[in-house]
Design a protein around this motif. Structure first.
Motif, PDB file in Angstrom:
ATOM      1  N   SER A   1      -6.826  -1.858  -6.678  1.00 24.91           N
ATOM      2  CA  SER A   1      -6.818  -0.941  -7.813  1.00 24.91           C
ATOM      3  C   SER A   1      -5.384  -0.595  -8.145  1.00 24.91           C
ATOM      4  O   SER A   1      -4.592  -0.283  -7.249  1.00 24.91           O
ATOM      5  N   ARG A   2      -5.054  -0.664  -9.438  1.00 31.82           N
ATOM      6  CA  ARG A   2      -3.727  -0.238  -9.871  1.00 31.82           C
ATOM      7  C   ARG A   2      -3.903   0.595 -11.147  1.00 31.82           C
ATOM      8  O   ARG A   2      -3.808   0.094 -12.259  1.00 31.82           O
TER       9      ARG A   2
ATOM     10  N   GLU B   1       7.541  -3.658 -11.779  1.00 32.92           N
ATOM     11  CA  GLU B   1       6.333  -4.088 -12.473  1.00 32.92           C
ATOM     12  C   GLU B   1       5.327  -4.729 -11.506  1.00 32.92           C
ATOM     13  O   GLU B   1       4.130  -4.558 -11.660  1.00 32.92           O
ATOM     14  N   ASN B   2       5.847  -5.507 -10.551  1.00 31.24           N
ATOM     15  CA  ASN B   2       4.979  -6.330  -9.702  1.00 31.24           C
ATOM     16  C   ASN B   2       4.705  -5.651  -8.365  1.00 31.24           C
ATOM     17  O   ASN B   2       5.604  -5.073  -7.750  1.00 31.24           O
ATOM     18  N   MET B   3       3.471  -5.771  -7.900  1.00 36.63           N
ATOM     19  CA  MET B   3       3.118  -5.300  -6.565  1.00 36.63           C
ATOM     20  C   MET B   3       2.188  -6.304  -5.906  1.00 36.63           C
ATOM     21  O   MET B   3       1.417  -6.997  -6.589  1.00 36.63           O
TER      22      MET B   3
ATOM     23  N   ARG C   1       1.526   2.790  -7.904  1.00 33.30           N
ATOM     24  CA  ARG C   1       0.554   2.800  -6.805  1.00 33.30           C
ATOM     25  C   ARG C   1      -0.361   1.584  -6.867  1.00 33.30           C
ATOM     26  O   ARG C   1      -0.914   1.254  -7.922  1.00 33.30           O
ATOM     27  N   PHE C   2      -0.530   0.943  -5.716  1.00 36.72           N
ATOM     28  CA  PHE C   2      -1.372  -0.259  -5.625  1.00 36.72           C
ATOM     29  C   PHE C   2      -2.203  -0.123  -4.367  1.00 36.72           C
ATOM     30  O   PHE C   2      -1.659  -0.103  -3.259  1.00 36.72           O
TER      31      PHE C   2
ATOM     32  N   TYR D   1       0.751  -7.588 -11.864  1.00 34.59           N
ATOM     33  CA  TYR D   1       1.972  -7.615 -12.664  1.00 34.59           C
ATOM     34  C   TYR D   1       2.059  -6.436 -13.627  1.00 34.59           C
ATOM     35  O   TYR D   1       3.054  -6.309 -14.352  1.00 34.59           O
ATOM     36  N   ASP D   2       1.021  -5.606 -13.660  1.00 34.47           N
ATOM     37  CA  ASP D   2       1.051  -4.486 -14.600  1.00 34.47           C
ATOM     38  C   ASP D   2      -0.083  -3.542 -14.239  1.00 34.47           C
ATOM     39  O   ASP D   2      -1.023  -3.909 -13.507  1.00 34.47           O
ATOM     40  N   VAL D   3      -0.010  -2.367 -14.793  1.00 36.78           N
ATOM     41  CA  VAL D   3      -1.073  -1.386 -14.572  1.00 36.78           C
ATOM     42  C   VAL D   3      -2.406  -1.961 -15.030  1.00 36.78           C
ATOM     43  O   VAL D   3      -2.489  -2.623 -16.064  1.00 36.78           O
TER      44      VAL D   3
END
Lengths: 112, 113
Positions: B67-68, B30-32, B73-74, B50-52
């Protein structure tokens, strides 16, 4: 607030010497604690972790014990090798879903 | 083997260029996170998610955006690259919660000339 303080390097040891890298923390609540290792030219890798007081994390001959009374999580290894030369980061994860807080890293050089 | 993949290991860009750093994870995390790493300064958090379609500023967001659009992808965007953004950029991902550590990519060493 949350913070991590680890000993400044660089640390230079001879092969087979005993290693200690000190790490102390300040945190609200009961954090999880981590040690990461970064080999030259690479990203960080999780080395070990402990999620509650008195837990001992261990991996690849390294170990660290979560000491709540002294707010410490010192990294130790009984006999270092040249291949252990890297930068070591101590980190804490506050309760909930908030980002890790990292120490500044300690560079270890092991010479043959 | 689970992975966080950063699109480039080394990148050289000119001052004023718009720069995209891509990060993809295959662990359904979930996290990036995006960090930069500089000698003597350790790791500094730029942005996290923490989310799209969700993003949060870290400690040093100025000059950056993210951008997510998809969970895996982040992207980190330098709107107008400057020489003081020359650095090692590290992407990481994790499951939600305090018990899980991060999985890091190998890093992108960006030089702005």
């Amino acid at each position: 607030g949350n913070s991590v303080t680890q000993m400044e390097g660089p640390v230079t040891l001879s092969e087979e010497a005993f290693l200690t890298i000190n790490c102390t923390y300040t945190a609200t609540g009961y954090p999880s604690l981590f040690w990461y290792v970064q080999y030259p030219g690479e990203g960080l890798q999780l080395l070990l972790k402990a999620t509650k007081a008195d837990d001992k994390g261990s991996n690849k001959g390294f170990e660290a014990t979560y000491r709540k009374e002294t707010t410490s999580f010192h990294l130790e290894k009984g006999s270092v090798q040249v291949s252990d030369s890297a930068v070591y980061f101590c980190a804490l994860s506050p309760p909930g879903n908030t980002p890790l807080v990292f120490g500044k890293g300690t560079r270890l050089s092991v010479i043959a | 083997d689970v992975k966080v993949t950063q699109s480039s290991r080394y990148l050289v860009k000119r001052t004023g260029e718009k720069v995209f750093l891509e990060c993809v994870q295959d662990m359904d995390h979930e996290n990036m996170f995006w960090y930069r790493q500089d000698p003597g300064l350790g790791l500094r958090l730029i942005y996290f998610s923490y989310d799209v379609k969700m993003k949060e500023k870290g400690d040093i967001p100025e000059g950056y955006s993210v951008s997510r659009e998809k969970k895996e992808r982040f992207s980190l965007i330098l709107e107008s690259a400057s020489t003081n953004q020359t650095s090692m950029y590290l992407c990481a991902s994790s499951l939600s919660g305090a018990l899980y550590g991060y999985t890091f990519g190998s890093g992108t060493r960006l030089t702005v000339v």
